[in-house]
Scaffold this motif. Structure first.
Motif: not given
Lengths: 140, 138, 394, 301
Positions: D268-275
């Motif tokens: 999850v951490k590495n495939t998402n930008p910060r919301l």
């Protein structure tokens, strides 16, 4: 209609001197009092794009050049205005072109050219405590 | 060498401060993070606050408006900290030396530990300079 | 509700350069923005008046690290406009190749940084990995990763040989496939869309008011590009198109930049076709600069670079006005940031691809309104040095 | 077990928690680096970081409230540690008391409270933006997290002891494999991402937006305490999930389950930008709330 004809027609007798030193470069010298009117015709009526203004310190006077771009023709039109050596003042164009605020502030602090009716004429690039009367880009 | 210095050598947190540079040195510093150079191998991390930093990488001539800020950042950084002048501008002023808005070079403002000349110094040069800095640590 | 003031800068990790925006916030919403510039002001316009015409190319190269080819091209265009001369055809192609390679590396750099600002470090790392071979090519062609020094008044400094062309073609081919993948990722990622679509919208009127140029204007549907409108170098001999989008939000700016990369690759490939296996002059020697004035333009990565030079016949310019694209692009934040949240300000400003070095070619605020300390500076330095010594010993 | 033993064991397990947390964070950094085509730091990197931070000067800003500024990181660290020790005691030694799950839930809110207090006490605009974000986020992610644990309590005949909950799953079947348990696990997983403060919910520290946010003014060992808190939480929160959703008494199974959750977190951490903060809140208040209600509706299944 060719752009140079169009410009001459629209600006009428406000044009003091019309130069085309190179292909696609037009320099129009006008009187200082007609600046706002001419700029409005070029920017609003003829739908030019504001590029930048530049101040120049000559031996006998100051000079302001307002560059506009006609992108469809690829032509740069520069309005040339001569200002007093002792008391350089010119009408501000902020009311017409909001984006011109920063270059006017910059020219003011570099050359000491005063822009009448610019609401925000304070230091922009130089520090607040820059000595008054010291205009770094003026010729010594 | 005691354990504290040893730990410091293996975990340098870097704060990057530009004081009137042309962006090139700054981009090359960021390039050090990128996969090809990857300074995180050596435990170096780019941090966002000077309070977290061990090394200040400073680029650019010090402009007059930046002068106070540079001093303040140096003061805010918890000691021991090291100052690295990256690029010719920070080392000597480069071609901007004669400009009216120059207050530097950096060594006149704060004590500098390492100078990295070059316009811009490549990432390899920056890494080698940091290694030299580590060797200086005893 | 009480307003809070959030300083963005002068040294914010968002910007590579020092720059100061003061955000007046109402909770997380931005109600007003002030721009304080000048942290990067180096006085280049004035220094330029003390240098020789040929030296100025090196000076303007150092206005900005990323546009280190754009400013020399615009400057050379200005001087050539003053002289009324043309440059050899091969030199034109070489100028185009270097300019477009610079555009490629800068757009990739932007895409990576945008990912970084969004906290999407994987994108940042991947894109910068793709960018690295381009810098190698630059080193091969010009001798330096940045600051290429290729442009000279009247032509270029170095020629490109056939072996280099081969290597360049190979790199471009791999880059094209990588860029295709990247474009897909950006266009399809739902979270990225949520962060970027309808954020920081600029209308056509805003663009006209502030005179914004480059990808910022093109993303809002304003179809301007100096390369097509006032062709210089080899752009008129080559087949390419201007990319425009309609919405004017950050997402469209990203799309414009990514699609422009494909155009750049196309342009470079065509240029390489025309100069491969041929020989030719690369420089028209210029001896003297007569009195007069000239304007040079170049479509840099961020938009139009504008140089105005005036000569009085001596060995250095008497006035050199430089207008970088960011100078007109950055003020648009007044329109695009207000009403957005603090998190968005970061990406909106990044969307402009601001370059303050350019903006302040020619150039302590106490951000935390902390109380002044009554200790002199030398005192602090002395104390800290003592402490360092102590710690080093222990 | 007498009181001395308990004290000794808690110290031993605290050290274990810290060491394991730092180690697992090191592994996390390594895997992230590999995903980004990098070599990455060595596995002991976080230990060095902590030792270095302890050797550094700790500066306290003049405008800060000294007391809160110093105690906030310590309290959050101790809270995380105590929660971990309680869970381990009930899992390994069967030392459990009624309501220890409630205690753990309470203790796990301390790290965020520490961050909020520390950020707002440091008298810096960026830090206060960071802590206001942390406050909003903790309100959003704490509720689903607690709600999913309440569901577990309801499923285990209102038992609030971790030991009992784990034990009961032997007879009634593992919670994760029931419909409601599965949904609740999903909810608790997202809640724990919010609690751990990793991307996409790392808004409170957001390095590239607000420069370290709530931690902006911290330096030296106080910053070290926050880093340690994060490391301990990285062990404790997944452990709590394991105890309440997988519940077995096999160390090997625990380690495997831990690794699975850990891998999910990294992905999850590495495939998402910060919301953005409003997007994160919307995610928790809309999507997650519906899931919670669903899990309560299907409670018997």
């Amino acid at each position: 209609m060719k752009l140079n004809v169009l410009l001459k027609e629209n600006l009428g007798n406000m044009v003091k001197k019309f130069e085309e030193p190179a292909d696609k470069r037009i320099y129009i010298t006008i009187d200082r009092n007609n600046l706002l009117k001419c700029a409005e015709i070029i920017f609003k009526n003829l739908d030019a794009r504001y590029v930048i203004a530049s101040g120049i310190h000559n031996e006998n006077n100051f000079e302001m050049l307002y560059h506009f771009s006609f992108d469809k023709d690829g032509v740069i039109v520069s309005l040339r205005v001569y200002l007093d050596k002792e008391k350089p003042e010119v009408e501000s164009l902020v009311s017409l072109i909001p984006g011109i605020e920063y270059i006017e502030r910059e020219t003011w602090e570099f050359f000491g050219i005063k822009f009448l009716n610019n609401p925000n004429l304070k230091h922009f690039l130089l520090p607040e405590d820059w000595p008054e009367g010291d205009y770094p880009v003026r010729k010594k | 060498m005691n354990i504290k210095t040893r730990a410091l050598k293996k975990s340098l947190w870097v704060y990057h401060l530009s004081t009137g540079s042309c962006n090139n040195c700054d981009i090359e510093i960021l390039d050090c993070l990128s996969p090809r150079f990857d300074i995180e191998r050596f435990g170096m991390v780019l941090v966002g606050s000077p309070k977290h930093a061990d090394v200040l990488l400073i680029t650019g001539i010090v402009t007059k408006k930046n002068l106070e800020r540079v001093k303040e950042v140096y003061h805010e950084t918890p000691k021991p900290c090291f100052v690295v002048a990256v690029g010719t501008c920070a080392c000597s002023g480069n071609m901007f030396r004669s400009g009216y808005n120059m207050a530097g070079p950096l060594k006149n403002v704060i004590p500098v530990d390492v100078f990295i000349p070059g316009c811009p110094p490549g990432p390899a040069a920056i890494i080698s300079a940091v290694v030299k800095l580590l060797n200086k640590l005893k | 509700m009480k307003k809070i003031i959030v300083p963005l800068g002068p040294d914010h990790p968002l910007f590579e350069e020092p720059e100061f925006f003061i955000l007046h916030c109402d909770g997380e919403n931005v109600v007003d923005v002030e721009w304080q510039a000048g942290y990067n002001h180096r006085g280049i316009e004035k220094i330029s008046e003390t240098k020789h015409w040929d030296q100025v190319t090196f000076l303007v190269e150092r206005i900005c690290g990323i546009c280190s080819n754009s400013h020399p091209v615009a400057y050379a265009n200005a001087v050539e406009n003053l002289l009324g001369i043309d440059i050899p055809e091969r030199a034109k192609y070489i100028r185009t190749i270097i300019s477009e390679m610079e555009r490629l590396h800068s757009h990739l750099l932007w895409a990576g940084l945008a990912g970084h600002f969004l906290g999407y470090n994987t994108v940042f790392m991947w894109v910068w990995k793709y960018r690295e071979p381009l810098l190698d090519m630059m080193e091969m062609l010009t001798g330096n990763r940045n600051n290429y020094s290729m442009i000279k008044i009247g032509g270029v400094r170095r020629d490109i040989n056939d072996e280099q062309i081969k290597a360049l073609r190979k790199t471009l081919d791999t880059l094209k496939t990588q860029n295709e993948m990247l474009t897909k990722v950006v266009l399809d990622d739902p979270v990225l869309q949520a962060r970027l679509v309808n954020v920081g919208v600029l209308t056509k009127k805003d663009i006209k008011d502030y005179g914004a140029v480059g990808p910022v204007a093109r993303a809002s549907g304003v179809d301007i590009d100096v390369r097509r409108d006032n062709p210089y170098a080899a752009y008129s001999f080559i087949d390419w198109k201007v990319i425009t989008r309609e919405n004017g939000d950050v997402f469209d700016k990203a799309v414009v930049r990514l699609l422009e990369c494909f155009e750049s690759i196309k342009i470079i490939q065509q240029c390489l076709d025309r100069i491969e296996n041929k020989k030719g002059e690369i420089l028209n020697e210029v001896k003297e600069i007569p009195p007069g004035e000239g304007i040079g333009r170049h479509e840099a990565l961020r938009g139009e670079v504008f140089h105005y030079v005036r000569s009085d016949g001596t060995s250095s310019p008497i006035r050199h006005k430089i207008r970088a694209p960011s100078y007109v692009n950055v003020p648009t934040f007044k329109k695009s940031c207000i009403g957005q949240t603090i998190s968005d300000v970061a990406i909106i400003l990044a969307g402009v691809d601001p370059c303050y070095c350019c903006t302040e070619r020619v150039s302590v605020y106490d951000a935390n309104t902390r109380k002044k300390k009554n200790v002199t500076w030398t005192e602090i330095v002395r104390k800290s040095q003592e402490k360092t010594k102590k710690l080093k010993k222990s | 077990m007498n009181i001395l033993n308990v004290v000794l064991l808690s110290i031993v397990w605290s050290i274990f928690l810290i060491a394991a947390g730092l180690l697992i964070l090191g592994v996390e950094r390594k895997i992230t680096a590999r995903l980004q085509w990098r070599v990455g730091p060595p596995w002991w990197q976080n230990f060095t970081d902590i030792i270095k931070l302890s050797a550094k000067e700790t500066s306290i800003p003049e405008r800060a409230n000294r007391f809160i500024f110093i105690f906030a990181p310590i309290v959050s660290f101790l809270g995380a540690l105590a929660a971990g020790v309680i869970i381990i005691f009930s899992l390994l030694y069967g030392i459990s008391f009624r309501g220890d799950l409630i205690t753990v839930i309470f203790l796990l809110t301390l790290p965020y409270s520490g961050l909020i207090l520390g950020g707002s006490s440091s008298g810096n605009a960026l830090a206060s933006v960071g802590s206001s974000r942390a406050l909003k986020l903790t309100l959003a992610c704490e509720l689903p997290f607690i709600a999913s644990l309440v569901l577990i309590i309801l499923k285990s005949n209102l038992s609030t002891s971790i030991y009992n909950i784990v034990n009961m799953q032997k007879n009634t079947g593992i919670n994760f494999f029931s419909v409601s348990g599965f949904i609740a696990f999903f909810v608790a997983f997202w809640g724990s991402i919010g609690k751990l403060g990793i991307v996409p919910f790392d808004l409170a520290e957001a390095d590239t937006e607000i420069a370290g946010g709530a931690l902006f003014e911290y330096s030296g060992i106080l910053l070290g305490f926050f880093k340690l808190t994060k490391a301990v939480l990285f062990i404790v929160v997944p452990l709590l999930l394991i105890a309440s959703f997988f519940g077995s008494f096999n160390v090997l199974a625990w380690i495997l389950e831990y690794l699975v959750i850990f891998l999910l977190l990294i992905i999850v951490k590495n495939t998402n930008p910060r919301l953005r903060i409003d997007q994160s809140l919307r995610f928790f208040w809309k999507v997650i709330i519906i899931l919670i209600i669903a899990s309560f509706v299907f409670m018997k299944i």
